[in-house]
Design a protein around this motif. Structure first.
Motif, PDB file in Angstrom:
ATOM      1  N   SER A  84      61.359  41.867  49.546  1.00  0.00           N
ATOM      2  CA  SER A  84      61.684  41.619  50.950  1.00  0.00           C
ATOM      3  C   SER A  84      63.115  42.081  51.210  1.00  0.00           C
ATOM      4  N   TYR A  85      63.255  42.985  52.153  1.00  0.00           N
ATOM      5  CA  TYR A  85      64.557  43.561  52.500  1.00  0.00           C
ATOM      6  C   TYR A  85      64.932  43.101  53.905  1.00  0.00           C
ATOM      7  N   GLN A  86      65.853  42.129  53.974  1.00  0.00           N
ATOM      8  CA  GLN A  86      66.236  41.553  55.259  1.00  0.00           C
ATOM      9  C   GLN A  86      67.314  42.402  55.934  1.00  0.00           C
ATOM     10  N   ILE A  87      67.081  42.733  57.206  1.00  0.00           N
ATOM     11  CA  ILE A  87      68.033  43.522  57.990  1.00  0.00           C
ATOM     12  C   ILE A  87      68.392  42.719  59.242  1.00  0.00           C
ATOM     13  N   PRO A  88      69.408  41.848  59.164  1.00  0.00           N
ATOM     14  CA  PRO A  88      69.762  40.983  60.303  1.00  0.00           C
ATOM     15  C   PRO A  88      70.114  41.749  61.569  1.00  0.00           C
ATOM     16  N   LEU A  89      70.737  42.917  61.426  1.00  0.00           N
ATOM     17  CA  LEU A  89      71.135  43.687  62.597  1.00  0.00           C
ATOM     18  C   LEU A  89      69.929  44.053  63.456  1.00  0.00           C
ATOM     19  N   GLN A  94      61.795  44.030  56.021  1.00  0.00           N
ATOM     20  CA  GLN A  94      60.841  45.010  55.518  1.00  0.00           C
ATOM     21  C   GLN A  94      60.244  44.474  54.218  1.00  0.00           C
ATOM     22  N   PHE A  95      58.943  44.277  54.238  1.00  0.00           N
ATOM     23  CA  PHE A  95      58.275  43.783  53.035  1.00  0.00           C
ATOM     24  C   PHE A  95      57.599  44.946  52.327  1.00  0.00           C
ATOM     25  N   THR A 122      53.564  54.620  49.288  1.00  0.00           N
ATOM     26  CA  THR A 122      52.315  55.292  49.653  1.00  0.00           C
ATOM     27  C   THR A 122      51.949  55.013  51.108  1.00  0.00           C
ATOM     28  N   GLN A 123      52.564  53.998  51.690  1.00  0.00           N
ATOM     29  CA  GLN A 123      52.371  53.677  53.106  1.00  0.00           C
ATOM     30  C   GLN A 123      53.607  52.928  53.596  1.00  0.00           C
ATOM     31  N   PRO A 124      53.855  52.916  54.895  1.00  0.00           N
ATOM     32  CA  PRO A 124      55.059  52.252  55.409  1.00  0.00           C
ATOM     33  C   PRO A 124      55.115  50.773  55.042  1.00  0.00           C
ATOM     34  N   ALA A 125      56.334  50.278  54.869  1.00  0.00           N
ATOM     35  CA  ALA A 125      56.529  48.860  54.574  1.00  0.00           C
ATOM     36  C   ALA A 125      56.138  48.015  55.787  1.00  0.00           C
ATOM     37  N   ILE A 126      55.762  46.776  55.528  1.00  0.00           N
ATOM     38  CA  ILE A 126      55.398  45.855  56.612  1.00  0.00           C
ATOM     39  C   ILE A 126      56.672  45.336  57.272  1.00  0.00           C
TER      40      ILE A 126
END
Length: 234
Positions: A84-89, A94-95, A122-126
């Protein structure tokens, strides 16, 4: 070697400052009395100088500002399902499911400001929205949603923990030394001085000839960097 836009900006600012100084000296030598010309020359020195100072040494900020900046800092975590990549801005997360990761590349070009992990999927992140997106998110999120690449930079919280996260799920992970620096290969000499009760250490290093700016940390098909570039170009 990658293009470093920050260095170019600093050089341009330095150029403007030099132009302002040269213009001022030229007018003083020729005894110019045009006030407007002096104002322009001062502006050529003042504004680029302030910006260059801020980019090089930084400005003092309040604790409130620091707290706000920390709250806006990106972070990365993982569990048995994925990363899980959190982007507060952008008010989104992005999971990246473990199953959709095809390649992970670690890049650390010495001309760049930040190292990074690039995840090729292989496909975009959620995309998981935490709040109602602002105008910036509305502009950028459509581009992110369709991308099969996620880049995590080293100013992200838990960036250094990413290799450990990967090791827990993937069995074939290539080791990476995040502390490795291109300019620090062999220590040639070191000088220690004491000035006003402060110890200063100067080290002179020979660049590491075996330094790799790009490393494949994981690839589903065990491809090398060159093989991946060939597959992208084909």
């Amino acid at each position: 070697m990658k293009f470093n836009p920050l260095l170019v900006i600093k050089l341009l600012l330095g150029l403007f400052i030099c132009i302002g100084i040269a213009l001022t000296i030229f007018m003083m030598v020729h005894g110019s009395k045009i006030v407007g010309a002096y104002v322009v020359s001062v502006l050529f020195i003042l504004f680029p100088g302030i910006i260059l100072y801020g980019m090089t040494l930084g400005f003092r900020v309040s604790e409130k500002t620091i707290t706000r900046q920390i709250a806006q800092q990106e972070s990365v975590t993982s569990d048995h399902k994925g990363i899980s990549y959190q982007i507060p801005l952008l008010k989104t997360t992005q999971f990246i499911s473990w199953e959709i990761i095809e390649t992970i590349i670690y890049s650390n070009y010495h001309s760049d400001d930040q190292a990074q992990f690039s995840f090729y999927l292989t496909q975009p992140a959620i995309q998981i929205a935490s709040e109602k997106p602002g105008w910036l998110a509305k502009v950028l999120l459509p581009l992110i949603k369709t991308s099969k690449k996620v880049v995590i930079y080293e100013n992200c919280i838990n960036f250094r923990e990413i290799p450990k996260m990967l090791e827990k799920h993937f069995s074939s992970i290539n080791p990476v030394d995040i502390n490795e620096v291109h300019g620090k290969g062999t220590l040639l000499r070191s000088k220690t001085t004491l000035r006003e009760n402060t110890i200063q250490i100067e080290e002179y290093w020979k660049p590491n000839p075996n330094f790799e700016p790009e490393k494949v940390i994981y690839d589903r098909y065990n491809r090398t960097i060159d093989e991946q570039k060939q597959s992208k170009n084909s």
